[in-house]
Enzyme design. Structure first.
Site, PDB file in Angstrom:
ATOM      1  N   PHE A  97       0.859  -1.183   0.000  1.00  0.00           N
ATOM      2  CA  PHE A  97       0.000   0.000   0.000  1.00  0.00           C
ATOM      3  C   PHE A  97       0.899   1.240   0.000  1.00  0.00           C
ATOM      4  O   PHE A  97       1.840   1.323   0.801  1.00  0.00           O
ATOM      5  CB  PHE A  97      -0.890  -0.038   1.243  1.00  0.00           C
ATOM      6  CG  PHE A  97      -1.975   0.997   1.234  1.00  0.00           C
ATOM      7  CD1 PHE A  97      -3.133   0.789   0.502  1.00  0.00           C
ATOM      8  CD2 PHE A  97      -1.842   2.171   1.958  1.00  0.00           C
ATOM      9  CE1 PHE A  97      -4.150   1.738   0.496  1.00  0.00           C
ATOM     10  CE2 PHE A  97      -2.857   3.125   1.955  1.00  0.00           C
ATOM     11  CZ  PHE A  97      -4.005   2.906   1.217  1.00  0.00           C
ATOM     12  N   TYR A 121     -10.570  -0.154  11.001  1.00  0.00           N
ATOM     13  CA  TYR A 121     -11.814   0.304  10.356  1.00  0.00           C
ATOM     14  C   TYR A 121     -12.197  -0.573   9.184  1.00  0.00           C
ATOM     15  O   TYR A 121     -13.245  -0.392   8.606  1.00  0.00           O
ATOM     16  CB  TYR A 121     -11.699   1.779   9.923  1.00  0.00           C
ATOM     17  CG  TYR A 121     -10.433   2.104   9.168  1.00  0.00           C
ATOM     18  CD1 TYR A 121     -10.317   1.803   7.813  1.00  0.00           C
ATOM     19  CD2 TYR A 121      -9.345   2.677   9.810  1.00  0.00           C
ATOM     20  CE1 TYR A 121      -9.146   2.076   7.123  1.00  0.00           C
ATOM     21  CE2 TYR A 121      -8.172   2.960   9.129  1.00  0.00           C
ATOM     22  CZ  TYR A 121      -8.081   2.648   7.780  1.00  0.00           C
ATOM     23  OH  TYR A 121      -6.922   2.910   7.111  1.00  0.00           O
ATOM     24  N   LYS A 122     -11.319  -1.520   8.807  1.00  0.00           N
ATOM     25  CA  LYS A 122     -11.632  -2.420   7.695  1.00  0.00           C
ATOM     26  C   LYS A 122     -12.431  -3.601   8.248  1.00  0.00           C
ATOM     27  O   LYS A 122     -13.577  -3.454   8.626  1.00  0.00           O
ATOM     28  CB  LYS A 122     -10.349  -2.823   6.973  1.00  0.00           C
ATOM     29  CG  LYS A 122      -9.716  -1.626   6.232  1.00  0.00           C
ATOM     30  CD  LYS A 122      -8.331  -1.893   5.680  1.00  0.00           C
ATOM     31  CE  LYS A 122      -7.797  -0.635   4.976  1.00  0.00           C
ATOM     32  NZ  LYS A 122      -6.352  -0.633   4.808  1.00  0.00           N
ATOM     33  N   ASP A 139       2.437  -5.840   7.944  1.00  0.00           N
ATOM     34  CA  ASP A 139       1.240  -5.013   7.978  1.00  0.00           C
ATOM     35  C   ASP A 139       0.043  -5.940   7.777  1.00  0.00           C
ATOM     36  O   ASP A 139      -0.040  -6.660   6.767  1.00  0.00           O
ATOM     37  CB  ASP A 139       1.310  -3.941   6.877  1.00  0.00           C
ATOM     38  CG  ASP A 139       0.162  -2.949   6.989  1.00  0.00           C
ATOM     39  OD1 ASP A 139      -0.933  -3.360   7.420  1.00  0.00           O
ATOM     40  OD2 ASP A 139       0.358  -1.772   6.634  1.00  0.00           O
ATOM     41  N   ARG A 163     -12.798  -4.315  -6.976  1.00  0.00           N
ATOM     42  CA  ARG A 163     -12.443  -5.125  -5.811  1.00  0.00           C
ATOM     43  C   ARG A 163     -13.674  -5.407  -4.955  1.00  0.00           C
ATOM     44  O   ARG A 163     -14.462  -4.501  -4.668  1.00  0.00           O
ATOM     45  CB  ARG A 163     -11.398  -4.351  -5.018  1.00  0.00           C
ATOM     46  CG  ARG A 163     -10.870  -5.076  -3.807  1.00  0.00           C
ATOM     47  CD  ARG A 163      -9.800  -4.247  -3.146  1.00  0.00           C
ATOM     48  NE  ARG A 163     -10.369  -3.171  -2.343  1.00  0.00           N
ATOM     49  CZ  ARG A 163      -9.690  -2.467  -1.432  1.00  0.00           C
ATOM     50  NH1 ARG A 163      -8.407  -2.722  -1.230  1.00  0.00           N
ATOM     51  NH2 ARG A 163     -10.265  -1.514  -0.739  1.00  0.00           N
TER      52      ARG A 163
HETATM   53  C1  LIG Z   1      -5.708   0.737   4.624  1.00  0.00           C
HETATM   54  C2  LIG Z   1      -4.232   0.702   4.672  1.00  0.00           C
HETATM   55  C3  LIG Z   1      -3.485   1.777   5.181  1.00  0.00           C
HETATM   56  C4  LIG Z   1      -4.142   3.054   5.614  1.00  0.00           C
HETATM   57  O1  LIG Z   1      -3.405   3.731   6.584  1.00  0.00           O
HETATM   58  P1  LIG Z   1      -4.100   4.837   7.509  1.00  0.00           P
HETATM   59  O2  LIG Z   1      -2.981   5.531   8.155  1.00  0.00           O
HETATM   60  O3  LIG Z   1      -5.012   4.105   8.455  1.00  0.00           O
HETATM   61  O4  LIG Z   1      -4.909   5.739   6.619  1.00  0.00           O
HETATM   62  C5  LIG Z   1      -2.106   1.630   5.267  1.00  0.00           C
HETATM   63  N1  LIG Z   1      -1.491   0.493   4.857  1.00  0.00           N
HETATM   64  C6  LIG Z   1      -2.183  -0.559   4.349  1.00  0.00           C
HETATM   65  C7  LIG Z   1      -1.475  -1.780   3.930  1.00  0.00           C
HETATM   66  C8  LIG Z   1      -3.574  -0.464   4.231  1.00  0.00           C
HETATM   67  O5  LIG Z   1      -4.247  -1.480   3.692  1.00  0.00           O
END
Ligand SMILES: *Cc1c(COP(=O)(O)O)cnc(C)c1O
Length: 396
Positions: free
Chosen positions: A112, A208-209, A183, A355
């Site tokens: 990400f 939040y996911k 992660d 997705r």
């Molecule tokens: C959703 C996601 C994020 C988002 O980070 P935030 O700081 O919570 O906005 C970061 N890394 C990954 C791998 C994600 O899937």
């Protein structure tokens, strides 16, 4: 297998099939009352006394334990706070400090972007020859050499759902003398995770996911217990201090993972999350995984039977996929808007990915068939070919 379906526990708008719990989980029904209670009975009545009387200050560790249960982390090894991007930075900074003679952070091009951006920022701040190196996901194993300080990977690819083998890669990282950071953004609440068994040093993730903590819900960080008293917190805020209320002028980190706290915890968001975590009581992740795979396999089979316009972008082997299925379509953005307009909510990830997340707590087999029927209608009748669906919103 015990049935994990528990639709009654969630608010899902009439006529919506929600295949986007991998971006923002829906609201558990009991959350508003709990948040209202914290506001009306705790904040309003206890005022500052709430920090002690209502246990606000203990929430980051208490909730860390409930999250920990779902990811195979022992009690007291996970703490909540901040956002995932911040937690990535903390884990990376602490990891790099553990290997002072090395200069490379290794990640992959499927990660990400925010994780990569945070690494870039850290490398830029450190200077001294530090480097972020990214390779293709399938080349990670071969790229782990003895110049790598930290391997930082996201277990489940946010675009395609492809999974890294957490145990095998951690083993390779350790054999090369590197620190491993995982992660778990698309793993926590989605698939079984055995953090303790993986032996990785650090793990981070958001809530939040799949954990349904609500927009802006705090992230988590895990530090392997044998390192928790020595890992150096780069973001040395007062609530990670051993004795914040001594108001010492110098920073002494707290014992254990609490040193990864920074500042004041977001109590209202933590209350929402704490309540949302109740839906996991009694859910076994192995049962959830079985149900998730059944939904995904059904979805792939029906889409491939009925919607020839779409090409599978996720691994075909279910054991190599997280809890989402992605398809490619050149006009994927417009197609997803047309599908959403008809009540099936998924999301679009550039450049061409549609997705769909599968969350067996509130999605069942009938939902999958109904969703495919709508996708088929949109695709076979080119309903996406409409200017209204081609204007990109700020959030896709
Ligand atoms: C959703 C996601 C994020 C988002 O980070 P935030 O700081 O919570 O906005 C970061 N890394 C990954 C791998 C994600 O899937």
């Amino acid at each position: 297998m015990s049935n994990v379906l528990n639709k009654e526990a969630f608010i899902l708008p009439e006529g919506v099939i929600y295949l986007d719990g991998n971006s923002l989980g829906p609201m558990p029904k009991s959350v508003p009352a709990r948040v209202a209670q914290v506001m009306n009975e705790e904040w309003a009545q206890m005022l500052i006394g709430g920090w002690n009387k209502a246990g606000w200050m203990a929430m980051p560790m208490d909730i860390g334990d409930s999250v920990g249960r779902l990811i195979g982390a022992p009690k007291g090894s996970v703490v909540m706070g901040d956002t995932l991007s911040i937690k990535v930075y903390q884990a990376l900074a602490a990891g790099v400090k553990m290997r002072p003679e090395r200069r490379v952070i290794l990640s992959d091009t499927g990660n990400f972007p925010s994780d990569l951006y945070m690494a870039e920022g850290l490398v830029g701040l450190l200077e001294q020859g530090y480097e972020l190196r990214t390779v293709a996901p399938e080349e990670v194993a071969g790229a782990i050499g003895d110049d790598i300080a930290v391997v930082m990977l996201t277990e489940v690819d946010y675009r395609t759902g492809r999974m890294h083998d957490m145990k095998a890669i951690t083993k390779l990282a350790h054999a090369a003398g590197a620190v491993m950071v995982w992660d778990l953004a698309h793993s926590a609440g989605a698939i079984p995770v055995d953090l303790a068994g993986s032996n990785c040093e650090f793990a981070v993730g958001c809530t939040y996911k799949y954990l349904n903590g609500g927009p802006g819900a705090p992230a988590f960080i895990y530090v392997r217990p044998d390192l928790a008293d020595s890992a150096e917190p780069a973001l040395s805020g007062w609530l990670g201090h051993a004795n914040p209320f001594d108001f010492d002028l110098n920073y002494t980190p707290a014992k254990g993972v609490e040193r990864m706290r920074c500042g004041t915890p977001p109590v209202l968001q933590l209350a929402a999350l704490q309540e949302a975590m109740k839906v996991w009581e009694g859910v076994e992740m192995a049962d959830l995984r079985t149900a998730s795979i059944a939904l995904q396999e059904q979805f792939i089979a029906e889409v491939e039977r009925d919607v020839p316009e779409l090409t599978l972008a996720s691994p075909r082997d279910a054991s190599l996929r997280g809890s989402q299925v992605s398809f490619r379509f050149e006009q994927g953005y417009a197609a997803m808007q047309a599908v959403i307009d008809r009540g099936v909510i998924g999301d679009f990830r550039a450049p061409d990915i549609m997705r769909f997340g599968f969350t067996p707590l509130y999605v069942d087999s009938a939902d999958v068939s109904a969703a495919v029927a709508i996708i088929k209608d949109v695709m076979s009748n080119a309903l996406w070919d409409n200017d209204a669906y081609k204007v990109r919103s700020r959030v896709t």
